[in-house]
Design a protein around this motif. Structure first.
Motif, PDB file in Angstrom:
ATOM      1  N   ARG A  86       7.817 -21.117  -8.160  1.00 15.01           N
ATOM      2  CA  ARG A  86       6.723 -20.519  -9.360  1.00 15.01           C
ATOM      3  C   ARG A  86       5.443 -21.261  -9.481  1.00 15.01           C
ATOM      4  O   ARG A  86       4.370 -21.175  -9.567  1.00 15.01           O
ATOM      5  N   ASN A  87       5.653 -22.886  -9.756  1.00 10.82           N
ATOM      6  CA  ASN A  87       4.708 -23.893  -9.486  1.00 10.82           C
ATOM      7  C   ASN A  87       3.487 -24.071  -8.231  1.00 10.82           C
ATOM      8  O   ASN A  87       2.885 -23.682  -8.259  1.00 10.82           O
ATOM      9  N   LEU A  88       4.780 -24.468  -7.885  1.00  7.29           N
ATOM     10  CA  LEU A  88       3.838 -24.561  -6.007  1.00  7.29           C
ATOM     11  C   LEU A  88       3.125 -23.246  -5.876  1.00  7.29           C
ATOM     12  O   LEU A  88       1.589 -23.132  -4.677  1.00  7.29           O
ATOM     13  N   ALA A  89       3.676 -21.764  -5.859  1.00 10.49           N
ATOM     14  CA  ALA A  89       2.646 -20.664  -5.140  1.00 10.49           C
ATOM     15  C   ALA A  89       1.413 -20.876  -6.456  1.00 10.49           C
ATOM     16  O   ALA A  89       0.435 -20.429  -5.301  1.00 10.49           O
ATOM     17  N   GLU A  90       1.054 -21.041  -7.408  1.00 13.69           N
ATOM     18  CA  GLU A  90       0.464 -20.730  -8.178  1.00 13.69           C
ATOM     19  C   GLU A  90      -0.617 -22.503  -7.786  1.00 13.69           C
ATOM     20  O   GLU A  90      -2.088 -21.973  -7.946  1.00 13.69           O
ATOM     21  N   ALA A  91      -0.006 -23.241  -7.256  1.00 14.18           N
ATOM     22  CA  ALA A  91      -1.073 -24.106  -6.844  1.00 14.18           C
ATOM     23  C   ALA A  91      -1.570 -24.129  -5.506  1.00 14.18           C
ATOM     24  O   ALA A  91      -2.741 -24.178  -5.364  1.00 14.18           O
ATOM     25  N   GLU A  92      -1.239 -23.213  -4.897  1.00 13.36           N
ATOM     26  CA  GLU A  92      -1.252 -23.438  -3.440  1.00 13.36           C
ATOM     27  C   GLU A  92      -1.684 -21.272  -3.220  1.00 13.36           C
ATOM     28  O   GLU A  92      -2.629 -21.073  -2.117  1.00 13.36           O
ATOM     29  N   GLY A  93      -1.773 -20.255  -4.298  1.00 15.84           N
ATOM     30  CA  GLY A  93      -2.193 -19.142  -4.432  1.00 15.84           C
ATOM     31  C   GLY A  93      -1.462 -18.004  -3.514  1.00 15.84           C
ATOM     32  O   GLY A  93      -2.100 -17.243  -2.371  1.00 15.84           O
ATOM     33  N   TRP A  94      -0.544 -18.017  -3.062  1.00 17.25           N
ATOM     34  CA  TRP A  94       0.329 -17.271  -2.463  1.00 17.25           C
ATOM     35  C   TRP A  94       0.382 -16.144  -3.338  1.00 17.25           C
ATOM     36  O   TRP A  94       0.870 -15.913  -4.993  1.00 17.25           O
ATOM     37  N   GLU A  95       0.519 -14.539  -2.946  1.00 19.15           N
ATOM     38  CA  GLU A  95       1.461 -13.897  -3.214  1.00 19.15           C
ATOM     39  C   GLU A  95       2.914 -13.826  -3.860  1.00 19.15           C
ATOM     40  O   GLU A  95       3.566 -14.074  -2.074  1.00 19.15           O
ATOM     41  N   LEU A  96       3.536 -14.004  -4.644  1.00 19.11           N
ATOM     42  CA  LEU A  96       4.787 -14.462  -4.648  1.00 19.11           C
ATOM     43  C   LEU A  96       5.868 -13.196  -5.968  1.00 19.11           C
ATOM     44  O   LEU A  96       5.109 -13.155  -6.282  1.00 19.11           O
ATOM     45  N   VAL A  97       6.975 -12.819  -5.002  1.00 24.89           N
ATOM     46  CA  VAL A  97       8.074 -11.916  -5.821  1.00 24.89           C
ATOM     47  C   VAL A  97       8.689 -12.701  -5.808  1.00 24.89           C
ATOM     48  O   VAL A  97       9.298 -13.249  -5.027  1.00 24.89           O
TER      49      VAL A  97
END
Length: 261
Positions: free
Chosen positions: A64-75
């Motif tokens: 979750r932290n890396l997805a937020e930092a990198e701007g991924w679409e996360l499911v």
């Protein structure tokens, strides 16, 4: 290990054939590095992280932290493997049923090609999950790029992810349960708690809390073995508090829980 530029160039070449990807992100160095690199290459992707009792909470937080930092679409989704008696029975090929449930769940969420973070080192280990992946046409860009675990760590450092690069190998919690012992959420929660409590004493060495037919065993290697007495004392106390048999410490052996006939 190849130079960072060569690593990046080869992986970029492999990824160039895809218009989009769904990356199965476990929270380990391989899948996190793959998702980060592909996203920075401009490849549209969805990062899909599966939660279950076999996935440590810290792995989910890391994703979750890396997805937020990198701007991924996360499911974030459940996998459903605990609804599968073939998985819960914990045969030697348990990972096949785990990955079957995982990839089928991902395929139900997206039409994008599914990619894993497997690397060349995984091909030298017992990985029945790779069979499930092959049956579902899951792609392995890092394997195609000829990348080893050391290469993946080097690429993570080159991407500016030093903490990710140094993550220890951390297979799912179910891998701590000896073949033939049914997978139970309470056992996995105990393993997660025990390893979190004991890890600071391991001094960077490998530490595994194993559920065996003889009781709870703590496996140690390298610097961790130097603290075996202190680790063993705490582990014995944790087992006593949870009303579990404690069977001591021993040298770490990869894949020790797979009992083959």
């Amino acid at each position: 290990m190849r130079e960072d530029a060569a690593l990046a160039q080869e992986l970029a070449r492999v990824l160039a054939r895809f218009e989009t990807l769904a990356v199965a992100v476990s929270g380990g160095v391989d899948s996190l590095t793959l998702a980060t690199f592909a996203h920075r290459q401009g490849l549209p992707l969805t990062a899909i992280h599966a939660v279950s009792p076999a996935v440590p909470a810290e792995a989910t937080a890391r994703v979750r932290n890396l997805a937020e930092a990198e701007g991924w679409e996360l499911v974030v989704t459940g996998t459903g493997e605990f609804d599968d008696p073939r998985y819960r029975d914990n045969p030697v090929d348990r990972c096949y049923f785990c990955k079957t449930n995982l990839y089928d769940r991902i395929a139900g969420l997206t039409e994008r090609p599914i990619a894993s973070g497997a690397n060349l080192d995984d091909l030298g280990d017992y990985r029945p999950g790779l069979i499930a992946a092959a049956e579902r046409r899951v792609v392995h860009p890092m394997i195609e790029a000829g990348m080893t675990k050391a290469d993946v760590r080097a690429l993570a450092r080159a991407l500016g992810l030093p903490d990710i690069a140094e993550l220890p190998a951390q297979p799912c919690l179910a891998s701590r349960v000896e073949t033939g012992i049914a997978i139970d959420a309470a056992d996995l929660a105990f393993v997660e708690t025990a390893e979190r409590r004991l890890a600071p004493l391991a001094k960077g060495g490998t530490l595994r809390c194993r559920i065996t037919h003889h009781g709870v065993v703590v496996e140690l290697d390298g610097a961790a073995m130097e603290a075996a007495e202190a680790i063993g004392a705490i582990a014995a106390g944790l087992c006593a508090g949870a009303v579990r048999a404690y069977a001591g410490t021993r040298a770490y052996r990869r894949g020790a829980m797979f009992v083959r006939s």
